[in-house]
Motif scaffolding. Structure first.
Motif, short mmCIF file in Angstrom:
data_model
loop_
_atom_site.label_atom_id
_atom_site.label_comp_id
_atom_site.label_asym_id
_atom_site.label_seq_id
_atom_site.Cartn_x
_atom_site.Cartn_y
_atom_site.Cartn_z
N PHE A 81 -8.12 -2.11 -2.61
CA PHE A 81 -8.08 -3.56 -2.47
C PHE A 81 -7.07 -3.98 -1.41
O PHE A 81 -7.34 -4.87 -0.59
N ASN A 82 -5.91 -3.35 -1.43
CA ASN A 82 -4.85 -3.76 -0.51
C ASN A 82 -5.14 -3.38 0.94
O ASN A 82 -4.58 -3.99 1.86
N LEU A 83 -5.99 -2.40 1.17
CA LEU A 83 -6.40 -2.09 2.54
C LEU A 83 -7.09 -3.28 3.18
O LEU A 83 -6.95 -3.52 4.39
N PHE A 84 -7.80 -4.05 2.37
CA PHE A 84 -8.42 -5.28 2.88
C PHE A 84 -7.34 -6.29 3.25
O PHE A 84 -7.52 -7.11 4.16
N GLY A 85 -6.22 -6.25 2.53
CA GLY A 85 -5.10 -7.13 2.87
C GLY A 85 -4.49 -6.77 4.21
O GLY A 85 -4.10 -7.65 4.99
N SER B 279 0.83 -1.21 0.00
CA SER B 279 0.00 0.00 0.00
C SER B 279 0.86 1.25 0.00
O SER B 279 0.53 2.24 -0.68
N MET B 280 1.96 1.23 0.76
CA MET B 280 2.85 2.39 0.77
C MET B 280 3.48 2.62 -0.60
O MET B 280 3.69 3.76 -1.01
N ASN B 281 3.74 1.54 -1.34
CA ASN B 281 4.24 1.68 -2.70
C ASN B 281 3.22 2.38 -3.58
O ASN B 281 3.57 3.23 -4.43
N LEU B 282 1.96 2.03 -3.42
CA LEU B 282 0.90 2.64 -4.22
C LEU B 282 0.73 4.11 -3.88
O LEU B 282 0.56 4.95 -4.77
N VAL B 283 0.79 4.44 -2.57
CA VAL B 283 0.71 5.84 -2.16
C VAL B 283 1.88 6.61 -2.74
O VAL B 283 1.72 7.74 -3.23
N ILE C 183 -8.83 -10.58 -1.46
CA ILE C 183 -7.64 -10.16 -0.72
C ILE C 183 -7.84 -10.36 0.78
O ILE C 183 -6.93 -10.81 1.50
N LEU C 184 -9.03 -10.05 1.28
CA LEU C 184 -9.31 -10.20 2.71
C LEU C 184 -9.17 -11.65 3.14
O LEU C 184 -8.49 -11.96 4.14
N CYS C 185 -9.80 -12.57 2.41
CA CYS C 185 -9.77 -13.98 2.79
C CYS C 185 -8.40 -14.61 2.53
O CYS C 185 -7.97 -15.49 3.27
N HIS C 186 -7.73 -14.15 1.50
CA HIS C 186 -6.37 -14.64 1.23
C HIS C 186 -5.43 -14.25 2.37
O HIS C 186 -4.68 -15.07 2.89
N SER C 187 -5.45 -12.98 2.74
CA SER C 187 -4.50 -12.48 3.74
C SER C 187 -4.83 -12.97 5.14
O SER C 187 -3.92 -13.16 5.96
N ALA C 188 -6.09 -13.18 5.44
CA ALA C 188 -6.48 -13.65 6.77
C ALA C 188 -6.26 -15.14 6.95
O ALA C 188 -6.21 -15.63 8.08
N GLY C 189 -6.11 -15.87 5.84
CA GLY C 189 -5.96 -17.32 5.91
C GLY C 189 -4.66 -17.81 5.32
O GLY C 189 -3.59 -17.67 5.92
N PRO C 190 -4.70 -18.39 4.12
CA PRO C 190 -3.51 -19.04 3.56
C PRO C 190 -2.35 -18.10 3.28
O PRO C 190 -1.18 -18.51 3.36
#
Length: 482
Positions: free
Chosen positions: A315-319, A169-173, A373-380
């Motif tokens: 999208f990445n904020l959900f990550g 996210s910092m890269n995108l900002v 992204i949310l389910c990916h980052s919270a799990g696997p």
């Protein structure tokens, strides 16, 4: 009146592990080391995503072909495949501190080469160094986190996933800010250069504050050095026991690279299959979809760079939310079940995107990648590394992380290489449908293998009589697979 502090006697690995496990938190020098290890993972994500937001401008700047884009975006991951096990072997042979600092030096060289590269070939060379740094650092940092984290806080290792998405996210900002500064199609050079500055800062801080892992030192029979390291880290007086009182380190894995064979035998085989499945599958789905979110955003929001980057940032904020929540989820449910559930939801989303991408209303077209992204980052996304580092004893932990991480690197390279080629040949919808096969298979394997490292009967580093794999009765000593 002078207060004399009594010294804490260390007989071996079990005393060190017991002391660390009894800590009420991760504070002081231990906390600094812990966060510096996570800082290395921040750098890995920052370096890996440095080209992501600027991929379109870089393509125009250098007039890159589809094949050249695939090479530039995937070369670091291909190199990390080699350097994951090399870094793991180095860390298990010579310790954690020197290789983890060396990785930062490689990252600095790679960033400088790419940022000032006049040609395509020099960029590729720079990304080779970045891949070497990424491969080495990840295997070692995760192992170090496992050894510095009290058992009751082991789920906190998953915070690396939140750190990853924060870096992206910092890269995108940064990219949006640079765009508004009118730097033109050179945006990507500044992003890569910024990664070099992060690497330099971490190099200085890790050189100053990193201390060798006491657990690794003790497993290697270097109890005097382990006592010194414990004294530095925890600001208490630790002394090694006299030789007659020291624990005997049995079945020490001291065969170098050949230690990899140990993770495919006895109790470690199902653990290896589970960790490998999660790492490989999550890498394919993330680097085929998550890494290319700026490109997917262009399909959703049009060709405006700021809008596409802002969409990808959304999208990445959900990550970030999922990544930092994964520690709490793992504490309650473990690592395996959330991975299985995450893969299942991701598969359903990819199928939905594949079947209805061109007809989805905008709100749903935005919601589905967000939930992905949310389910990916919270799990696997978080759990593959944690399962790996918590499933093996100390002197083979980094080697195991390196080998399994190399397989994850193959997944990343496949995702980065295949996605642009498949998108160009078949379009986004068909590409999503094909990719859905990966999380579907991974979910089945995760539901089938019952090993749960956060709920093991015996902490890995207390396996003083760890198996030498002469027979299959070693589960009697280390806790049965549950």
């Amino acid at each position: 009146m002078t207060t004399v502090l009594s010294s804490i006697k260390l007989r071996g690995v079990s005393d060190i592990v017991s002391y660390i496990n009894d800590r009420p938190g991760i504070r002081g020098r231990a906390g600094i080391i812990w966060w510096l290890a996570l800082g290395g993972l921040f750098l890995d994500a920052f370096s890996n995503s440095a080209l992501s937001a600027g991929l379109g401008p870089m393509t125009r700047d250098l007039s890159l072909s589809t094949g050249e884009i695939a090479i530039i975006t995937s070369v670091a991951s291909w190199v990390s495949i080699v350097f994951n096990p090399i870094g793991g072997w180095m860390a298990d042979r010579w310790g954690r501190r020197v290789p983890i600092i060396t990785a930062k030096a490689l990252a600095i060289i790679g960033a400088l080469l790419a940022a000032f590269a006049p040609t395509f070939g020099v960029i590729v060379l720079g990304r080779l160094f970045v891949g070497a740094a990424y491969g080495m650092d990840f295997a070692i940092a995760i192992a170090l986190l496992g050894e510095m984290t009290p058992k009751k806080f082991s789920s906190r290792i998953n915070r690396w996933q939140g750190i990853w998405y924060t870096a992206v996210s910092m890269n995108l900002v940064l990219a949006i800010g640079l765009y508004n500064m009118n730097v033109g199609d050179s945006i990507w050079r500044y992003a890569v250069g910024a990664a070099g500055l992060v690497a330099l800062a971490l190099f200085i801080l890790q050189w100053r504050y990193m201390v060798e892992s006491p657990t690794w030192l003790a497993r290697k029979g270097r109890l005097d050095d382990a006592a010194h390291a414990m004294s530095v880290i925890y600001h208490e007086s630790f002394v090694p026991a006299v030789v007659a009182e020291r624990e005997i380190v049995r079945n020490l894995a001291n065969r170098g690279v050949r230690n990899v064979a140990l993770i495919f035998r006895g109790i470690y085989l199902p653990r290896t299959i589970l960790a490998t499945t999660i790492q490989l599958a999550q890498a394919i789905q993330y680097f085929a979809v998550g890494w290319y979110l700026p490109i997917i955003s262009l399909s959703l929001f049009g060709d405006d760079f700021v809008k596409a980057s802002a969409g990808s940032l959304f999208f990445n904020l959900f990550g970030i939310v999922g990544g930092f929540s994964s520690a709490l989820i793992a504490r309650r449910l473990g690592l395996r079940i959330p991975s299985a559930i995450g893969f299942t939801i991701v598969a359903a989303i990819l199928v939905s995107l594949g079947l209805f991408f061109d007809t989805l209303p905008l709100w749903l077209a935005v919601a589905l990648p967000s939930i992905f992204i949310l389910c990916h980052s919270a799990g696997p996304g978080a759990n593959g590394k944690s399962v790996s580092t918590l499933s093996f004893r100390s002197e083979i932990r980094a080697t195991a992380n390196g080998f399994i991480g190399a397989l994850g690197g193959i997944g990343a390279a496949i995702g980065l290489t295949v996605f642009p080629l498949m998108k160009a040949s078949y379009g986004l919808p068909t590409t999503f449908l094909i990719l859905a096969i990966v999380p579907t298979v991974a979910a089945i394997i995760c539901f089938s293998i019952k090993w749960e490292p956060t709920k093991s009967l015996v902490p890995v580093d207390e396996e003083l009589d760890a198996p030498n794999f002469k027979d299959d009765t070693d589960h009697l000593m280390t806790g049965a697979i549950k």
